[in-house]
Design a protein around this motif. Sequence first.
Motif, mmCIF file in Angstrom:
data_model
loop_
_atom_site.group_PDB
_atom_site.id
_atom_site.type_symbol
_atom_site.label_atom_id
_atom_site.label_comp_id
_atom_site.label_asym_id
_atom_site.label_seq_id
_atom_site.Cartn_x
_atom_site.Cartn_y
_atom_site.Cartn_z
ATOM 1 N N VAL A 1 0.881 -1.175 0.000
ATOM 2 C CA VAL A 1 0.000 0.000 0.000
ATOM 3 C C VAL A 1 0.914 1.219 0.000
ATOM 4 O O VAL A 1 1.741 1.372 0.896
ATOM 5 N N PHE A 2 0.763 2.062 -1.015
ATOM 6 C CA PHE A 2 1.667 3.195 -1.169
ATOM 7 C C PHE A 2 1.129 4.442 -0.473
ATOM 8 O O PHE A 2 -0.078 4.581 -0.279
ATOM 9 N N GLY B 1 -10.393 11.183 -0.109
ATOM 10 C CA GLY B 1 -9.102 10.634 0.299
ATOM 11 C C GLY B 1 -9.246 9.350 1.106
ATOM 12 O O GLY B 1 -8.531 8.381 0.886
ATOM 13 N N GLY B 2 -10.204 9.353 2.018
ATOM 14 C CA GLY B 2 -10.395 8.184 2.871
ATOM 15 C C GLY B 2 -10.846 6.971 2.072
ATOM 16 O O GLY B 2 -10.396 5.853 2.315
ATOM 17 N N ASN C 1 -1.534 11.072 3.991
ATOM 18 C CA ASN C 1 -2.273 12.040 3.184
ATOM 19 C C ASN C 1 -3.679 12.305 3.718
ATOM 20 O O ASN C 1 -4.465 12.986 3.083
ATOM 21 N N LEU C 2 -3.996 11.736 4.869
ATOM 22 C CA LEU C 2 -5.349 11.918 5.415
ATOM 23 C C LEU C 2 -5.340 12.994 6.495
ATOM 24 O O LEU C 2 -4.313 13.243 7.126
ATOM 25 N N ASP C 3 -6.504 13.609 6.719
ATOM 26 C CA ASP C 3 -6.552 14.606 7.787
ATOM 27 C C ASP C 3 -6.594 13.893 9.144
ATOM 28 O O ASP C 3 -6.805 12.677 9.226
ATOM 29 N N ALA C 4 -6.400 14.669 10.205
ATOM 30 C CA ALA C 4 -6.157 14.077 11.524
ATOM 31 C C ALA C 4 -7.278 13.127 11.955
ATOM 32 O O ALA C 4 -7.014 12.030 12.426
ATOM 33 N N GLN D 1 -9.402 7.232 12.458
ATOM 34 C CA GLN D 1 -10.373 6.210 12.042
ATOM 35 C C GLN D 1 -9.694 5.090 11.262
ATOM 36 O O GLN D 1 -9.907 3.906 11.526
ATOM 37 N N THR D 2 -8.877 5.496 10.269
ATOM 38 C CA THR D 2 -8.254 4.497 9.400
ATOM 39 C C THR D 2 -7.245 3.657 10.164
ATOM 40 O O THR D 2 -7.069 2.474 9.882
#
Lengths: 296, 372
Positions: free
Chosen positions: B82-83, B138-139, B165-168, B173-174
């Motif tokens: 996963v990049f 993005g998510g 690259n995701l917001d806080a 969550q991810t």
Amino acid sequence: MTAVAAPLTTPRQGRRQGRLRRLFSRSTVNIILVVIGLLWLLPSFGLLVTSFRPAQDFFSAGWWQAIAHPFTLTLDNYRHILQTGGIGDAILTTALITVPATLLVVLIASLAAYGLVFLRWRGRDWVLVLIVALMVVPLQMALIPVASLYRSVGLFNSIPGVVLFHVAFGLPFAIFLMRNFYTGIPKDLLEAARIDGANEWMMFRRIVLPLGKPALASLAIFEFLWVWNDLLVSLVFLSGSSHVPITVAILGQLRQFGSNIDLISTASFVSMIIPLGVFFAFQRYFVRGVLAGAVK
Amino acid sequence: MARIEFQHVDKRYSGAEGLAVNDLNLDVKDGEFLVLVGPSGCGKTTALRCLAGLEDISSGDILIGDRVVNDLPPKDRDIAMVFQSYALYPHMSLFENMAFSIRMRKAPKAEVESKVREAAQILGLEKLLDRKPGELSGGQRQRVALGRAIVRDPAAFLMDEPLSNLDAKLRVQTRAEIARLHQRLGTTIVYVTHDQVEAMTMGDRICVMRDGLLQQVGTPQELYEHPVNLFVAGFIGSPAMNFLTGRVAHDGAAAALALDGLQITLSGRAAAAARTCGDGQTLTIGMRPEHLDVATAHTSNAVRVPVLVDVVEFLGNDALLHATVGGTEVVALVPVARGVAVGDRVELAIADDLVHTFDPQTDHTLGNTAAA
């Protein structure tokens, strides 16, 4: 005591001024574009009208009077060139040169650019420098040596010879254009495909080629136009052949009769309308392709 | 599932002076979630790329399962990656993106369909399968990247900063989603990040790297409680550990640390470490902000540090005090109820068995702080 100067304009006025300024600058640009467009379009339109006029009218009045009284437009010129002037054969010859030359350039350039961008090999950068350097070599320089070479290998006065010459001189720019486009494709995509199990050919065919479509379309249009409109190369390598492309055929007509402007304008219009059709068909990609690669 | 092993792996980029990865020895257990963490340029991503086969190693061996994979191309290593950029194929639908790898392996149509649907269902992407990556948030893209990896059913997942690259909020969550995924699939995961919070919250074990060198491997708790050197101590934990460096002063049985114009009396573990140093020798003590508190009359068995508070950050239940002692900044996380204000001179105290000691010459931990 310090006084604060009241603003000369209210925010609303300011916004209106800004909008006016934008509108003005936009309309100025539009006017300039329309003028340029007209400058380009007018001769073409003149050519179109002339191609529908009888020969004798050409010497009595300008094409712009054709629309006015007396209304004398005819299809005779088209009938004539298609039946007798050998223009049909010339268009076929042009297509036989242009289509293979364009396809070969697009195919070879897209593969070569893949090798220059995504494969690691010794001397890669030097090969790129060489290709860029070849872009500045004028085509005229090679005419005589290539002509004598063609004579010795039997390619002189043959369509494959002309195709080969166009491909050779089209490739440096084509490779350069495709390479610049490919460098904008994130390397991660190729690495992901590599891990996913794709080999080089699959990565080219399934990832790079579909993503390179806009650049390929622009390149195809460029190449098609250059080869279709070429006179010099065909004149040198095909003048002795019984089948000549349309540019050479038109020149031949001019030389033969000198004054048969009606037929020449008709043939010219026919020769112009085909690449125009190609351009409009790919226009959508063309704009994207030219911009693509400029800004990542 | 598979075990992964790095044996004396070196990686040198052509033209580069130093080694990007220097004699890496690492054993990732079957089904383990191992996090490679360190500042940028520490070699963690290079190590992962070597494992994936995207970079050749200069020497040593990499094993996946029991196979040496040094010369195997990426596709034959049975891994999925996963990049950071997700690397989704923009011209393909989500279905095609997720199906790409198994189609490359010429899987039958029915199997492709069922595997993609299953992965999509795990990640809640069933309704989006016809969309292209450009139409996703993005998510969602991140989930597709995970889905693409799941479909392959590989021996190990390699993840290269997949959350950066995701917001806080989405990141938190991810993070939980990946942890759940690991529990569900039980596949070995090697995860690269520069974020120590991610490392601490997700990893079964953490491998801290710096300048191509492995610093320490251990469970999050081991790294937090027993860092082997100054770097690991400062890198793991947020806010970062406070360090005070001074000269050891012996006074009979007692030991003290002499800073600019003041002496800190050491006791317990710190005193034991100080006793191994000669008089006048330099010593660094480390104190985690959350272990510091404002000293009261009842505080005992503690090392006390007098400070001048210059900034107070209110965090709700706690306050973060920024204070100075002998020209060095010290941060402490104390309950708001202590009522400390800017400009106050207070004494911060830390239980003496929570003080870390380091040799500033070698950066190594001193005393009884056992290396993991």
